[in-house]
Design an enzyme around this catalytic site. Structure first.
Site, PDB file in Angstrom:
ATOM      1  CG  ASP A 145       2.735  51.597  89.162  1.00 32.73           C
ATOM      2  OD1 ASP A 145       1.765  51.244  88.464  1.00 32.73           O
ATOM      3  OD2 ASP A 145       2.774  52.682  89.759  1.00 32.73           O
TER       4      ASP A 145
HETATM    5  C1  BGC Z   1      -0.260  53.776  88.721  1.00 29.16           C
HETATM    6  C2  BGC Z   1      -0.747  52.804  89.776  1.00 29.16           C
HETATM    7  C3  BGC Z   1      -1.962  52.070  89.287  1.00 29.16           C
HETATM    8  C4  BGC Z   1      -1.628  51.385  87.979  1.00 29.16           C
HETATM    9  C5  BGC Z   1      -2.757  50.567  87.425  1.00 29.16           C
HETATM   10  C6  BGC Z   1      -0.122  53.120  87.364  1.00 29.16           C
HETATM   11  O1  BGC Z   1       0.118  54.056  86.359  1.00 29.16           O
HETATM   12  O2  BGC Z   1       0.965  54.321  89.137  1.00 29.16           O
HETATM   13  O3  BGC Z   1      -1.002  53.486  90.969  1.00 29.16           O
HETATM   14  O4  BGC Z   1      -2.377  51.156  90.254  1.00 29.16           O
HETATM   15  O5  BGC Z   1      -1.268  52.371  87.025  1.00 29.16           O
HETATM   16  O6  BGC Z   1      -3.785  51.335  86.980  1.00 29.16           O
END
Ligand code: BGC
Length: 747
Positions: A294
């Site tokens: 993530d």
């Molecule tokens: C979130 C993810 C997301 C990623 C990309 C993160 O802050 O937890 O779910 O896919 O950002 O946008």
């Protein structure tokens, strides 16, 4: 065919390319490549410098919309240098083509990039948030929603989505419950499978299918206190039994990638958790795709206190099994010195590069890096009439009727003036919900617009905001009261702003924000029956509202077609059928609250609510306000004639469901089973089946279910999963709390 020039450099013949291209058809995300294609990848890896390899392991945002700090803004140069293998949050054919062009024309090895995006509940046509969709219990419609999302996203350059999110959640304070499918593992697995199928289709190399990425691995939904990014700590048994199965279901459905979660589990952040990412995911579950972090999750392991610095964190992550670093730049910054110090191996780097290149090959990008950049598709396949119709239907299927005294709804045909009051009544921006990809809020239909579209000249729809969502300004109350007084029918549009659920949107108090509760009270005091239409991304604690409203329709955040789909229900063109997939507590003090809890040694007994030494609260009943599986209709259903018969290792069940009301309607009939006595304790009830059936007024249907003994298996302390013979109670009903039951014995 537009051949990637790399293969000409590598000296691979056109003939072998053509042959291998045939093997691409019907490719799934989690399958191994053919030997011919493996050889192509081998040749490519051999020709890469170490920096180019690390580039493939690095994913950067285009900076278009950012959920955290963006570390690198000169990403076009990095692409040129071969240091960016993939980009996210860049979309539209021209923009993607532009960036892909740098990768395949201006970088040394000309390796195409993946283009990722959070396509969570639609791309341009925005569907209801995933929690809402789950309340439809309609696997075909859920799959279709993601199929439409995939068609639209791939028509604008995207080939990889960061979805589905399958985190089981039992705490509505956590804002991200709206991205998942609620509290139940069994249902969550089915929805997870439907969503992977929707995004990936049967053939990942088709130009209208996307690679899915199941997230957030693992157990992110169990953050303590419902506070986002917080610690997760639970028994290994609970992890295996309740939290892991939906991720596994995605792997079994062929998901192409997995995203690690921000949280730790039992002291080890997922992003540095070798047991999770390698032993379980790759070895035991046979996952063949790639693992991405993530957003900056590797860097965050320093804050977690498991790595002294970014370099240690990078070492931990790579060795644990993380293939791609999202936005953190940790591999770019540290991999070289880690290799020189023998803290990581070239073999591990190659392995990570391989799975990422394989993903690009499965998507057909080596054959045509611009295959998702077709202008004609962008023009023709976005927000089509079919897509909008499917979104509207999904809105109506997702809404849950929570209360309807005296048949307040549907709105009687005699009504001539409808007052819509409340801050969510005409707010386009709040209809999308969070993670709305490339959705345009200006195209959203609000409740007021939906009602006007439907009523035409038959009724007048008047609107007063009354108050804002989240402040203490009461100056609009008077005008709202006046409007209510002159209307034949009063609708209150209350709830949360679109941004109040989702990431970084935990709430300690989950009742109506601001002075909305007071507004409702002041309107109810006029004596007019009040229908509440709720907009929100999580279960709310709305005990007070429940007492004062005549009808309550939970509509979540419905997306582009929100207002039209809700109007379909309010006017009775469609009969409500949605059922909750997350329990609504009476108050935050009951959280975590979920239907498949344990009995305890001193269970609370509803018929003796004041008993002292039992497991209960002094100041609140144990029961929720609305249980899992609950949802009313404009008609009523009765359950009878439950027959459960054991045949070998199988329980065959029939139950009669009668439509006892005066309208045709769809019912989601639910089947639960309790394993009465186990070598470890079992929940009071577990969902094991459901059927969504249309039953004509006055008619009955006999529904049949079969549950095999294997489906009653559970994890034991040695983490082996098997069932135990004994007594099983079979429950059938329209929600988890109101059921009829019968016991059977499995030997
Ligand atoms: C979130 C993810 C997301 C990623 C990309 C993160 O802050 O937890 O779910 O896919 O950002 O946008």
């Amino acid at each position: 065919m537009n051949l990637n020039p790399y293969f000409r450099i590598a000296g691979i013949t056109i003939l072998s390319l053509l042959l291998s291209a045939q093997t691409f058809s019907q490719i799934a995300g989690n399958t191994k490549l053919t030997p011919v294609n493996q050889a192509r990848i081998d040749a490519l890896i051999k020709s890469m410098t170490f920096e180019e390899k690390i580039g493939q392991l690095s994913l950067f945002t285009s900076d278009w919309d950012v959920t955290g700090s963006a570390l690198k803004s000169n990403f076009k140069n990095l692409i040129r240098e071969g240091l960016v293998g993939s980009v996210f949050k860049a979309y539209t054919v021209d923009s993607v083509r532009d960036l892909q062009h740098i990768a395949v024309e201006e970088s040394r090895l000309k390796i195409p990039m993946l283009f990722g995006y959070d396509v969570i509940h639609g791309y341009r046509t925005i569907f209801p948030v995933p929690l809402a969709q789950s309340c439809s219990w309609d696997m075909t419609a859920i799959e279709q929603a993601d199929r439409i999302a995939a068609i639209e996203a791939t028509a604008e350059g995207i080939n990889w989505t960061f979805a589905p999110m399958v985190d089981i959640a039992r705490d509505p304070r956590w804002g991200r419950v709206d991205e998942g499918s609620g509290e139940d593992t069994w249902l969550g697995c089915r929805i997870a499978t439907a969503r992977v199928k929707g995004f990936q289709g049967d053939d990942l190399a088709a130009d209208n299918t996307l690679m899915a990425c199941v997230k957030h691995f693992a157990a992110y939904g169990a953050v303590q206190s419902g506070r986002d990014y917080n610690t997760v700590d639970m028994s290994q048994l609970s992890l295996c039994e309740w939290y892991l199965p939906p991720y596994k279901a995605c792997v079994d459905a062929g998901v192409g990638s997995v995203m690690t979660s921000f949280n730790e589990i039992a002291g080890v952040p997922s992003t540095g958790n070798k047991w999770l990412l390698t032993d379980l995911l790759r070895r035991d579950w046979h996952f063949n795709g790639f693992v991405v972090t993530d957003y900056t999750a590797i860097n965050e392991m320093v804050n977690h206190g498991i790595a002294a610095n970014i370099k240690d964190a990078a070492q931990l992550a790579l060795n644990a099994g993380v293939d791609m670093d999202m936005q953190g730049s940790t591999y770019i910054d540290s991999a070289d010195s880690l290799l020189k110090e023998n803290k990581i191996t070239m073999a591990r780097v190659d392995e990570a590069v391989r799975v990422i290149l394989e993903a690009k090959m499965k998507l057909g990008l080596f054959d045509d890096p611009y295959r998702y950049c077709k202008k004609d598709r962008q023009e023709k396949e976005i927000m089509t009439r079919e897509a909008l119709a499917a979104a509207r239907k999904m809105v109506a299927e997702s809404c849950v009727l929570l209360k309807n005294s005296n048949q307040t709804l549907p709105i009687p045909a005699t009504v001539k003036t409808i007052a819509v009051i409340g801050p969510l009544g005409d707010s386009k921006m709040d209809m999308l919900g969070n993670w709305s990809a490339a959705g345009n809020w200006e195209k959203c239909v609000t409740l007021v617009e939906g009602l006007r579209n439907r009523a035409g000249s038959n009724a007048e729809i008047l609107y007063e905001k009354g108050c804002n969502v989240n402040d203490d300004d009461r100056t609009g109350f008077e005008a709202a009261r006046k409007l209510a007084a002159k209307a034949d029918f009063v609708i209150l549009a209350l709830g949360e702003n679109g941004w109040m659920s989702g990431e970084a949107s935990s709430r300690a108090h989950i009742d109506l924000p601001g002075v909305q509760g007071d507004l409702a009270e002041s309107i109810a005091a006029t004596g007019k029956p009040v229908t509440v239409v709720l907009f929100n991304g999580r279960p709310l604690a709305i005990n007070r509202l429940h007492l004062m409203a005549s009808a309550i329709l939970e509509t979540w955040f419905g997306g582009t077609q929100a207002g039209n789909g809700i109007a379909d229900l309010l006017f009775g063109d469609v009969t409500p059928s949605g059922k909750l997939t997350m329990t609504f507590p009476r108050t935050e003090g009951q959280i975590p609250i979920f239907y498949n809890a344990k009995n305890t040694g001193r269970p609370y007994n509803r018929s003796d609510p004041d008993a002292k030494y039992v497991s209960r609260y002094l100041d609140c009943p144990n029961d929720p306000l609305y249980p899992f599986g609950f949802g009313l209709s404009y008609t009523t259903f009765a359950y009878s004639d439950l027959h459960a018969v054991v045949s070998g290792n199988r329980i065959d069940i029939t139950v009669k469901v009668t439509n006892t009301g005066s309208r045709d309607g769809e019912e989601i009939a639910q089947l639960y089973i309790q394993d009465k006595v186990g070598s470890i304790t079992r929940p009071v009830k577990e969902l094991k089946g459901f059927q969504k059936v249309l039953i004509g007024k006055g008619e009955s249907r006999v529904l049949s279910f079969s549950v095999t003994a294997d489906e009653l298996a559970f994890y034991h302390p040695d983490l082996k999963k098997y069932w135990e013979p004994g007594e099983f109670v079979v429950y059938a009903g329209g929600n988890s709390a109101e059921t009829i039951s019968q016991s059977v014995w499995l030997k």
